[in-house]
Design a protein around this motif. Structure first.
Motif, PDB file in Angstrom:
ATOM      1  N   TYR A   6       5.913   5.015   0.745  1.00 25.01           N
ATOM      2  CA  TYR A   6       5.756   6.329   0.112  1.00 25.01           C
ATOM      3  C   TYR A   6       4.889   7.166   1.053  1.00 25.01           C
ATOM      4  CZ  TYR A   6       7.839   4.944  -4.317  1.00 25.01           C
ATOM      5  OH  TYR A   6       8.724   4.551  -5.290  1.00 25.01           O
ATOM      6  N   MET A  17      -3.210  10.371 -10.283  1.00 26.64           N
ATOM      7  CA  MET A  17      -2.641  10.503 -11.625  1.00 26.64           C
ATOM      8  C   MET A  17      -2.816   9.215 -12.424  1.00 26.64           C
ATOM      9  SD  MET A  17       0.715  12.742 -10.625  1.00 26.64           S
ATOM     10  CE  MET A  17       1.551  12.834 -12.183  1.00 26.64           C
ATOM     11  N   ILE A  21      -4.510   9.911 -15.994  1.00 28.81           N
ATOM     12  CA  ILE A  21      -3.744   9.777 -17.242  1.00 28.81           C
ATOM     13  C   ILE A  21      -4.476   8.920 -18.286  1.00 28.81           C
ATOM     14  CG2 ILE A  21      -1.582   8.856 -18.219  1.00 28.81           C
ATOM     15  CD1 ILE A  21      -0.238   9.985 -15.619  1.00 28.81           C
ATOM     16  N   LEU A  66       8.784  14.184  -3.859  1.00 23.01           N
ATOM     17  CA  LEU A  66       9.891  13.229  -4.022  1.00 23.01           C
ATOM     18  C   LEU A  66      11.164  13.813  -3.418  1.00 23.01           C
ATOM     19  CD1 LEU A  66      10.788  10.527  -5.249  1.00 23.01           C
ATOM     20  CD2 LEU A  66      11.243  11.715  -7.389  1.00 23.01           C
ATOM     21  N   ALA A 157       4.740  -4.074 -11.373  1.00 24.51           N
ATOM     22  CA  ALA A 157       4.131  -4.002 -10.036  1.00 24.51           C
ATOM     23  C   ALA A 157       3.433  -5.332  -9.701  1.00 24.51           C
ATOM     24  CB  ALA A 157       3.145  -2.837  -9.981  1.00 24.51           C
TER      25      ALA A 157
HETATM   26  C1  HEM Z   1      -0.873   6.172 -15.554  1.00 29.42           C
HETATM   27  C2  HEM Z   1      -0.530   5.298 -14.670  1.00 29.42           C
HETATM   28  C3  HEM Z   1       0.712   5.341 -13.813  1.00 29.42           C
HETATM   29  C4  HEM Z   1       1.801   6.186 -13.812  1.00 29.42           C
HETATM   30  C5  HEM Z   1       2.059   7.374 -14.734  1.00 29.42           C
HETATM   31  C6  HEM Z   1       2.689   5.757 -12.765  1.00 29.42           C
HETATM   32  C7  HEM Z   1       3.901   6.365 -12.446  1.00 29.42           C
HETATM   33  C8  HEM Z   1       4.740   5.980 -11.421  1.00 29.42           C
HETATM   34  C9  HEM Z   1       5.987   6.617 -11.074  1.00 29.42           C
HETATM   35  C10 HEM Z   1       6.602   7.808 -11.821  1.00 29.42           C
HETATM   36  C11 HEM Z   1       6.482   5.974  -9.991  1.00 29.42           C
HETATM   37  C12 HEM Z   1       7.783   6.308  -9.268  1.00 29.42           C
HETATM   38  C13 HEM Z   1       7.400   7.087  -8.030  1.00 29.42           C
HETATM   39  C14 HEM Z   1       8.580   7.802  -7.431  1.00 29.42           C
HETATM   40  O1  HEM Z   1       9.583   7.155  -7.140  1.00 29.42           O
HETATM   41  O2  HEM Z   1       8.467   9.022  -7.254  1.00 29.42           O
HETATM   42  C15 HEM Z   1       5.569   4.926  -9.648  1.00 29.42           C
HETATM   43  C16 HEM Z   1       5.724   4.040  -8.615  1.00 29.42           C
HETATM   44  C17 HEM Z   1       4.946   2.924  -8.415  1.00 29.42           C
HETATM   45  N1  HEM Z   1       3.807   2.587  -9.123  1.00 29.42           N
HETATM   46 FE1  HEM Z   1       2.988   3.600 -10.621  1.00 29.42          FE
HETATM   47  N2  HEM Z   1       2.140   4.666 -12.149  1.00 29.42           N
HETATM   48  C18 HEM Z   1       0.941   4.378 -12.762  1.00 29.42           C
HETATM   49  C19 HEM Z   1       0.072   3.355 -12.466  1.00 29.42           C
HETATM   50  C20 HEM Z   1       0.335   2.348 -11.563  1.00 29.42           C
HETATM   51  C21 HEM Z   1      -0.507   1.206 -11.319  1.00 29.42           C
HETATM   52  C22 HEM Z   1      -1.856   0.938 -12.007  1.00 29.42           C
HETATM   53  C23 HEM Z   1       0.112   0.440 -10.386  1.00 29.42           C
HETATM   54  C24 HEM Z   1      -0.312  -0.871  -9.769  1.00 29.42           C
HETATM   55  C25 HEM Z   1      -0.780  -1.881 -10.415  1.00 29.42           C
HETATM   56  C26 HEM Z   1       1.343   1.123 -10.015  1.00 29.42           C
HETATM   57  C27 HEM Z   1       2.235   0.697  -9.078  1.00 29.42           C
HETATM   58  C28 HEM Z   1       3.332   1.378  -8.642  1.00 29.42           C
HETATM   59  C29 HEM Z   1       4.203   0.933  -7.571  1.00 29.42           C
HETATM   60  C30 HEM Z   1       4.058  -0.352  -6.792  1.00 29.42           C
HETATM   61  C31 HEM Z   1       5.219   1.890  -7.440  1.00 29.42           C
HETATM   62  C32 HEM Z   1       6.403   1.867  -6.472  1.00 29.42           C
HETATM   63  C33 HEM Z   1       7.567   1.239  -7.193  1.00 29.42           C
HETATM   64  C34 HEM Z   1       8.856   1.235  -6.368  1.00 29.42           C
HETATM   65  O3  HEM Z   1       8.905   1.829  -5.308  1.00 29.42           O
HETATM   66  O4  HEM Z   1       9.821   0.637  -6.851  1.00 29.42           O
HETATM   67  N3  HEM Z   1       1.444   2.273 -10.755  1.00 29.42           N
HETATM   68  N4  HEM Z   1       4.515   4.943 -10.528  1.00 29.42           N
END
Ligand code: HEM
Length: 184
Positions: A6, A17, A21, A66, A157
């Motif tokens: 990314y 965020m 959040i 994005l 994740a």
């Molecule tokens: C309020 C908390 C969170 C929200 C709203 C959120 C939202 C998102 C969204 C919408 C994406 C997609 C990004 C895109 O393709 O544009 C994403 C990707 C990701 N998030 Fe979160 N996230 C949050 C917390 C977390 C946390 C705490 C972790 C780790 C423990 C995490 C790990 C990841 C990872 C690894 C991806 C990449 C997934 C992929 O490429 O398949 N996120 N997140």
């Protein structure tokens, strides 16, 4: 070609965020239980609204990022990738609706939202009957749904990182590590 990671802007916005959040969720629950004599009675909702507007700006920036930078290819089984895409879409969609309903609650009376007294977001006023009540109920339940999905998202994740041992989490942290699976 799809990027390997990314983009730094996407990573920065994602983690900012991810902090904001849950903080807004906790603040929202706490402030609705405050009584009139609390010193936070007015300042807590003001803070909640100001941070909410900043979150909306970040969300819009994130959509542009994005669109502009794309995203790395999904990892894991096809069904798992589809589920992840669905959860990501729902997270974006729910966030949008939560921000919109928040706006409808606080601007029904025609007053703009003052964002940390830096600038004001104009009010659209009353657009339909019982606006604040209906938008308030939706705001509450959508926020709980979002938090439920966030828990699922975090579990996904962690599974990628600890069980599948793939690079899904590293692509969001920007940490370059050799793939444990292939051993190179
Ligand atoms: C309020 C908390 C969170 C929200 C709203 C959120 C939202 C998102 C969204 C919408 C994406 C997609 C990004 C895109 O393709 O544009 C994403 C990707 C990701 N998030 Fe979160 N996230 C949050 C917390 C977390 C946390 C705490 C972790 C780790 C423990 C995490 C790990 C990841 C990872 C690894 C991806 C990449 C997934 C992929 O490429 O398949 N996120 N997140």
């Amino acid at each position: 070609m799809k990027p390997k990671f990314y983009h730094p802007l996407q990573r920065f916005l994602h983690w900012l965020m991810a902090l904001l959040i849950p903080a807004l969720f906790g603040l929202g629950l706490w402030m609705t239980g405050l009584d009139y004599y609390s010193q936070w009675y007015k300042s807590a909702p003001d803070l909640h609204k100001s941070l909410g507007v900043l979150l909306a700006i970040m969300l819009v920036l994130r959509w542009f990022a994005l669109f502009w930078f794309g995203k790395p290819a999904g990892q894991g089984a096809r069904l798992q990738q589809k589920l992840a895409a669905l959860v990501h879409g729902l997270l974006y969609g729910l966030l949008t609706l939560i921000l919109l309903t928040g706006y409808l609650i606080s601007t029904e009376d025609g007053r703009p939202i003052s964002v940390f007294a830096w600038f004001e977001l104009p009010a659209a006023g009353k657009l339909f009957e019982n606006q604040a009540d209906l938008a308030g109920a939706a705001h509450y339940w959508l926020a709980w749904t979002l938090i439920g999905l966030v828990v699922l998202h975090i579990a996904g994740a962690i599974k990628h990182h600890s069980i599948d041992k793939d690079d899904t989490l590293n692509r969001m942290t920007g940490r370059q590590r050799p793939s444990i699976k292939s051993g190179d």
